[in-house]
Motif scaffolding. Structure first.
Motif, PDB file in Angstrom:
ATOM      1  N   GLU A 199     -51.141 -14.216 -16.015  1.00  8.78           N
ATOM      2  CA  GLU A 199     -51.929 -15.373 -16.425  1.00  8.78           C
ATOM      3  C   GLU A 199     -53.189 -14.871 -17.124  1.00  8.78           C
ATOM      4  N   CYS A 200     -53.418 -15.398 -18.329  1.00  6.08           N
ATOM      5  CA  CYS A 200     -54.581 -14.995 -19.118  1.00  6.08           C
ATOM      6  C   CYS A 200     -55.621 -16.120 -19.112  1.00  6.08           C
ATOM      7  N   LEU A 222     -58.504  -9.669 -24.047  1.00  5.74           N
ATOM      8  CA  LEU A 222     -57.668 -10.598 -23.274  1.00  5.74           C
ATOM      9  C   LEU A 222     -57.802 -10.244 -21.795  1.00  5.74           C
ATOM     10  N   MET A 223     -58.307 -11.146 -21.023  1.00 13.14           N
ATOM     11  CA  MET A 223     -58.497 -10.959 -19.582  1.00 13.14           C
ATOM     12  C   MET A 223     -57.340 -11.619 -18.849  1.00 13.14           C
ATOM     13  N   CYS A 224     -56.408 -10.808 -18.391  1.00 13.22           N
ATOM     14  CA  CYS A 224     -55.198 -11.310 -17.740  1.00 13.22           C
ATOM     15  C   CYS A 224     -55.121 -10.739 -16.316  1.00 13.22           C
ATOM     16  N   SER A 225     -54.401 -11.445 -15.478  1.00 10.47           N
ATOM     17  CA  SER A 225     -54.209 -11.039 -14.084  1.00 10.47           C
ATOM     18  C   SER A 225     -52.815 -11.446 -13.640  1.00 10.47           C
ATOM     19  N   TYR A 279     -53.966  -5.306 -34.399  1.00 12.31           N
ATOM     20  CA  TYR A 279     -53.200  -4.488 -33.477  1.00 12.31           C
ATOM     21  C   TYR A 279     -53.910  -4.504 -32.120  1.00 12.31           C
ATOM     22  N   MET A 280     -53.119  -4.176 -31.091  1.00 11.69           N
ATOM     23  CA  MET A 280     -53.622  -4.197 -29.712  1.00 11.69           C
ATOM     24  C   MET A 280     -53.736  -2.769 -29.200  1.00 11.69           C
ATOM     25  N   ARG A 281     -54.811  -2.516 -28.464  1.00 13.93           N
ATOM     26  CA  ARG A 281     -55.007  -1.269 -27.727  1.00 13.93           C
ATOM     27  C   ARG A 281     -55.424  -1.651 -26.320  1.00 13.93           C
ATOM     28  N   ASP A 282     -54.440  -1.498 -25.396  1.00 12.20           N
ATOM     29  CA  ASP A 282     -54.597  -2.047 -24.043  1.00 12.20           C
ATOM     30  C   ASP A 282     -54.789  -3.554 -24.166  1.00 12.20           C
ATOM     31  N   ASN A 283     -55.883  -4.075 -23.640  1.00 12.35           N
ATOM     32  CA  ASN A 283     -56.104  -5.523 -23.727  1.00 12.35           C
ATOM     33  C   ASN A 283     -57.124  -5.896 -24.786  1.00 12.35           C
ATOM     34  N   ILE A 284     -57.438  -4.984 -25.690  1.00  7.34           N
ATOM     35  CA  ILE A 284     -58.450  -5.217 -26.732  1.00  7.34           C
ATOM     36  C   ILE A 284     -57.727  -5.447 -28.056  1.00  7.34           C
ATOM     37  N   LEU A 285     -58.116  -6.517 -28.746  1.00 11.15           N
ATOM     38  CA  LEU A 285     -57.559  -6.858 -30.050  1.00 11.15           C
ATOM     39  C   LEU A 285     -58.485  -6.300 -31.135  1.00 11.15           C
ATOM     40  N   GLY A 291     -44.259  -4.868 -12.893  1.00 17.55           N
ATOM     41  CA  GLY A 291     -43.626  -4.819 -11.566  1.00 17.55           C
ATOM     42  C   GLY A 291     -44.285  -5.749 -10.570  1.00 17.55           C
ATOM     43  N   PRO A 292     -44.132  -5.466  -9.269  1.00 15.62           N
ATOM     44  CA  PRO A 292     -43.638  -4.210  -8.669  1.00 15.62           C
ATOM     45  C   PRO A 292     -42.124  -4.047  -8.672  1.00 15.62           C
ATOM     46  N   THR A 293     -41.360  -5.111  -8.951  1.00 11.27           N
ATOM     47  CA  THR A 293     -39.909  -5.012  -8.950  1.00 11.27           C
ATOM     48  C   THR A 293     -39.393  -5.681 -10.206  1.00 11.27           C
ATOM     49  N   LEU A 294     -38.153  -5.404 -10.501  1.00  8.62           N
ATOM     50  CA  LEU A 294     -37.473  -6.065 -11.607  1.00  8.62           C
ATOM     51  C   LEU A 294     -37.010  -7.433 -11.154  1.00  8.62           C
ATOM     52  N   PRO A 295     -36.913  -8.448 -12.085  1.00  3.98           N
ATOM     53  CA  PRO A 295     -37.178  -8.344 -13.510  1.00  3.98           C
ATOM     54  C   PRO A 295     -38.672  -8.459 -13.811  1.00  3.98           C
ATOM     55  N   LEU A 296     -39.083  -8.009 -15.000  1.00  2.46           N
ATOM     56  CA  LEU A 296     -40.467  -8.106 -15.420  1.00  2.46           C
ATOM     57  C   LEU A 296     -40.700  -9.466 -16.070  1.00  2.46           C
ATOM     58  N   PHE A 297     -41.895 -10.016 -15.875  1.00  2.08           N
ATOM     59  CA  PHE A 297     -42.245 -11.307 -16.436  1.00  2.08           C
ATOM     60  C   PHE A 297     -43.330 -11.113 -17.493  1.00  2.08           C
ATOM     61  N   SER A 298     -43.368 -12.070 -18.394  1.00  2.00           N
ATOM     62  CA  SER A 298     -44.367 -12.006 -19.465  1.00  2.00           C
ATOM     63  C   SER A 298     -44.835 -13.407 -19.803  1.00  2.00           C
ATOM     64  N   THR A 299     -45.983 -13.466 -20.438  1.00  2.00           N
ATOM     65  CA  THR A 299     -46.536 -14.730 -20.918  1.00  2.00           C
ATOM     66  C   THR A 299     -47.079 -14.490 -22.327  1.00  2.00           C
ATOM     67  N   THR A 300     -47.369 -15.565 -23.017  1.00  2.00           N
ATOM     68  CA  THR A 300     -47.825 -15.459 -24.400  1.00  2.00           C
ATOM     69  C   THR A 300     -49.210 -16.090 -24.514  1.00  2.00           C
ATOM     70  N   ALA A 301     -50.139 -15.311 -24.988  1.00  2.00           N
ATOM     71  CA  ALA A 301     -51.498 -15.791 -25.241  1.00  2.00           C
ATOM     72  C   ALA A 301     -51.661 -16.058 -26.744  1.00  2.00           C
ATOM     73  N   VAL A 302     -52.390 -17.108 -27.066  1.00  2.00           N
ATOM     74  CA  VAL A 302     -52.589 -17.529 -28.457  1.00  2.00           C
ATOM     75  C   VAL A 302     -54.039 -17.220 -28.850  1.00  2.00           C
ATOM     76  N   VAL A 303     -54.172 -16.500 -29.946  1.00  2.00           N
ATOM     77  CA  VAL A 303     -55.498 -16.159 -30.481  1.00  2.00           C
ATOM     78  C   VAL A 303     -55.521 -16.582 -31.948  1.00  2.00           C
ATOM     79  N   ILE A 304     -56.365 -17.571 -32.267  1.00  2.00           N
ATOM     80  CA  ILE A 304     -56.522 -18.043 -33.656  1.00  2.00           C
ATOM     81  C   ILE A 304     -57.797 -17.401 -34.213  1.00  2.00           C
TER      82      ILE A 304
END
Length: 884
Positions: free
Chosen positions: A567-568, A590-593, A619-625, A653-666
């Motif tokens: 969650e971002c 991007l501050m996500c947890s 481009y992204m480097r870690d959580n920095i755009l 993780g910690p286990t499979l499957p991995l989850f993801s979310t999409t953040a929008v930056v305009i």
């Protein structure tokens, strides 16, 4: 008749070959037994083992054995394990005292080595009132696989030999028997290292280790013998070698003379007395007189028994008999000792002692103290009031040296602790008290004793503390583990389990102790559960209300499962930046947890730009755009002013499957005023390099003809309906107002006449307003179209229809202002506007078709040195293609 029986036996042995059950030595003994009469001959080679094929026909003879019996015997099949009807009752025939018995297959025999390859038969032989159990093992082998190994060593139980520790190295201690005619076989020992250094040669002879067996007394060596032939068949046997200590100078009697007094009415076969010598594995025999007509001695336990009736009237010399008993070691017969035994036969003592009570049946708890008195006998002798008594306790079902009970004269006491839990379910002790008087001959009475031990609930049940782990996504009813409770009381597993779970998330089976999950778990809410398991024993004492209880603590650790997506905060960002010519400029963070791992750092996620990154400017480097240098020059690559970046944030993780979310930056990019820095000095003259041509192919939109036709027809229909509505709307409004005026004139004629001028003015004013509104709507519509056309670079011919149409609209509006407000005028004005609208749409369509034809010939390639911009397709609305 003897010769006929002997011939039949030899024929049967020849038919069965070496796989029969009698070897050559047994055959010699059998011939001797058949030719020499006797009362009963001990059967040898027990237990018997036979090997038969599964194709053996019903009625086939599988085993033959002989025996001697002075009276007509009976032989029956007592049991078969596993139960089967494949075997008939043994049949036998004989003459005088020699008998030959055989065991055959029944008519229902259907042997199958794959289903059952071993049957254990127990034959019962009855002769002269005595019974012998004759075990017979039947090994069934497949039809195409003949057994290559014979003998007891290859049976399930294996064979056993005893050797002295003083045996010479490489001495022969056993010979392995194989099938007759077997060639190309190999023998080897596959025993573990701790089985000693025994060896076996090609003749099947098992030899002792080369270093001897000194110091290996009382040890047991388990030898695994493997035999293989050239056809891939093999068999494996087990030979147990027991090493005996050196018994040198260990056989001796405590006394040199012993006397026994017996009554003359002692029956044949009854015990006279027992002699005992010191030493292990001692054997006894009578050396004088030989033969001994009245007495015999057991070679194992030294019991002296009568062999004939003792009648002093017919045989006065039987009153006193002196015999010499020798005790010796069977492995070293030279080690022996002699004992002189005198047996006195006394006249018969008629009455045996009478004791009270004559029978003892009692129950005692298992916690009864040692030394407690169970019974005191009161005995008397009818033959003599002055007779004294000798008491002896005989135990029936106890083999341990420290017996449970003892006698102190006539008093029966508890000798050792009575533990119900270790003896259950055999908790009854049977014994007999022998009371012998001092008469001539002594008479003996037997007092049976039956003591039942009752259980006492002495110990509380216990269970070890344990930790179970369960996944947080485990479904309801999942078996978490089993609580293993134990109780030192008998029965050990008679325990009931209860749980102290206030949350109601768990359930334990009261009987088995299996712990189940009842509710859903959440690692993020509760990571550990501490449960107290209460144990209560049952059925461990005669008093069913007496219970003992115990408890233990069970820890349940919830294992974290990846069930939440990152969650971002915030999930949507809109940022405005400047296109300053800088590299690696930070745009935002991007501050996500992740609720699965709250302690995880924001930069530990995987950030990927998956959309909206035109020309790769971000481009992204870690959580920095970060962004790169933008290009807004007319002679270069043109970047967009607004970027809608889609950033995929994936957890680890910690286990499979991995989850993801999409953040929008305009990101809104404001072009920098100076995109190219000015040079204050003239650059140095250098040789001009060779031009480098960079080729780029760009795609553009070129619709097919059918799409153009469908779009045109749809647009015409849409604007036709719109024009029709615009033409009908003023007439309907005028008609509605006219109807309203006529109805008012009918009702109030006088009032209408007085207000005729004012009413006409009002109606004219409304029509003028309606026409003005329509004119403004059409004018604004065409002005917007005209502006769009001019913005696209149209020719002046394109503006003429627009100008004429605008003039027509303005003239119509002016006519309305001069008083033309009737319905006919409005309809006329609507039709005129509609015609002009259709003309403009037709003109637009023609220009659009021409534009598509002009754009249908793209330039296959161009260089950055000659910029090329494909024309946008002309349309009623502005069209801006999105960069790839």
């Amino acid at each position: 008749m003897k010769l006929l029986c002997l011939g039949g036996l030899i024929f049967a042995l020849e038919m069965w070959g070496a796989s029969g059950l009698l070897n050559f030595g047994d055959c010699k003994s059998l011939v001797h037994e058949l030719l020499s009469p006797g009362t009963i001959q001990a059967l040898r080679g027990l237990p018997w083992i036979v090997n038969i094929s599964e194709k053996q026909a019903p009625g086939s003879v599988i085993h033959i054995f002989s025996f001697n019996c002075s009276c007509p015997p009976t032989v029956e099949l007592d049991s078969v394990n596993p139960p089967s009807s494949f075997f008939n009752q043994p049949s036998f025939s004989g003459y005088y005292t020699q008998y030959l018995a055989k065991v055959t297959l029944s008519s229902a025999a259907r042997l199958d080595a794959q289903q059952v390859n071993h049957y254990q038969l127990n034959l019962k032989l009855t002769c002269m009132g005595k019974k012998w159990n004759l075990p017979l093992s039947v090994e069934v082998f497949k039809a195409h696989d003949h057994p290559i190994c014979l003998g007891r060593v290859f049976s399930t139980a294996g064979d056993k030999v005893q050797v002295l520790e003083t045996v010479e190295p490489q001495s022969l201690i056993y010979v392995v028997l194989l099938r007759r005619g077997l060639t190309g076989f190999k023998m080897m020992l596959t025993s573990p290292r701790d089985a000693g250094s025994f060896s076996i040669n090609e003749l099947g002879q098992v030899l002792t280790p080369s270093q001897g067996l000194i110091g290996s007394a009382y040890k047991h060596f388990l030898l695994k013998i493997l035999v293989t032939d050239g056809q891939g068949s093999s068999c494996q046997g087990t030979l147990t070698v027991e090493v005996l200590p050196n018994p040198s100078n260990k056989v001796s009697f405590r006394i040199q003379f012993q006397t026994f007094n017996i009554s003359e009415d002692l029956e044949a076969g009854r015990m006279v007395g027992q002699v005992q010598a010191n030493g292990s594995r001692v054997r006894y025999e009578i050396t004088e007189p030989v033969p001994c007509p009245l007495y015999s001695i057991s070679s194992v336990d030294g019991l002296i028994r009568t062999t004939a009736p003792l009648d002093l009237g017919r045989n006065p010399g039987a009153a006193v008999t002196e015999i010499q008993v020798m005790a010796y070691d069977p492995f070293q017969p030279s080690i022996s000792a002699q004992l002189s035994v005198t047996i006195n036969v006394l006249p018969t003592n008629t009455w045996a002692p009478r004791c009270t009570p004559a029978l003892l049946v009692t129950q005692v708890p298992e916690t009864i103290p040692v030394g407690s008195i169970l019974m005191t006998l009161a005995c008397s002798d009818p033959d003599s009031s002055s007779s004294t008594f000798h008491y002896q306790l005989r135990h029936h079902n106890e083999t341990k040296s420290n017996h449970s009970f003892r006698l102190h004269g006539p008093v029966l006491e508890v000798n050792s602790a009575l533990d119900y839990d270790s003896s259950a379910p055999s908790v009854q002790y049977r014994a007999t008290i022998l009371v012998t008087d001092s008469g001539q001959p002594p008479q003996t009475s037997e007092v049976p004793v039956l003591v039942t031990v009752t259980p006492v609930n002495e110990y509380a049940p216990i269970c070890p503390s344990h930790t179970f782990r369960v996944r947080e996504d485990a479904p309801h009813g999942t078996l978490i583990g089993t609580v293993l409770g134990s109780d030192r009381d008998y029965p050990p597993n008679s325990i009931e389990y209860h749980i102290s779970d206030s949350s109601g998330n768990f359930y334990i089976d009261p009987r088995s102790g299996k712990l189940h999950l009842l509710a859903s778990l959440d690692y993020e809410k509760e990571k550990t559960y501490m449960l107290v398991i209460f144990l209560t024993d049952r059925d461990q004492e005669q008093d069913s209300t007496h219970h003992r209880s115990g408890s233990c603590t069970i820890t349940i650790e919830v294992q974290n499962v990846n069930d939440y997506a990152p969650e971002c905060e915030p999930p949507f960002q809109e940022i405005t930046i400047s296109s300053a010519p800088s590299v690696n400029a930070e745009v935002t963070r991007l501050m996500c947890s992740d609720r699965d791992r709250p302690e995880q750092a924001p930069g530990a996620f995987s950030f990927t730009i998956v959309g909206g990154n035109s020309n790769g400017r971000f481009y992204m480097r870690d959580n920095i755009l970060f962004h790169d240098v933008f290009s807004f020059q007319s002679n270069g690559l043109l970047d967009s002013h607004t970027y809608e970046l889609l950033v995929r944030v994936a957890d680890n993780g910690p286990t499979l499957p991995l989850f993801s979310t999409t953040a929008v930056v305009i990101v809104h990019v404001i072009p920098w005023m100076t995109t190219v820095p000015t040079a204050s000095t003239k650059p140095p003259m250098v040789s001009s390099p060779t031009p480098l041509l960079v080729t780029r192919i760009e795609d553009y939109w070129a619709p097919e003809a059918w799409f153009v036709v469908v779009l045109t027809v749809t647009g015409v229909l849409l604007f036709t309906i719109l024009g029709w509505l615009l033409c009908r709307w003023p007439g309907r409004m005028a008609l509605s107002q006219q109807t309203h005026g006529q109805s008012s004139q009918t009702l109030l004629l006088d009032s209408t006449r007085r207000n005729e001028n004012s009413t006409g003015d009002l109606r004219k004013k409304k029509n003028d307003e309606t026409s003005s509104i329509l004119s403004l709507v059409l004018l604004s519509l065409f002005q917007s179209m005209g502006f769009e056309m001019e913005g696209r670079g149209s020719s002046s011919l394109m503006a003429e229809p627009r100008t004429l149409l605008q003039a027509e609209i303005i003239s119509s509006a002016a006519a309305q202002e001069h008083g033309a407000g009737s319905e006919a005028n409005l309809n006329s004005m609507g039709k005129s506007c509609f015609k002009k609208l259709v003309a403009v749409l037709f003109w637009k369509w023609v220009r659009y078709i021409k534009g598509i034809q002009a754009d249908s010939f793209p330039c296959p390639s161009h260089t950055l040195m000659t910029p090329y911009f494909p024309p946008a397709p002309p349309f009623l609305f502005s069209y801006h293609p999105r960069p790839p």
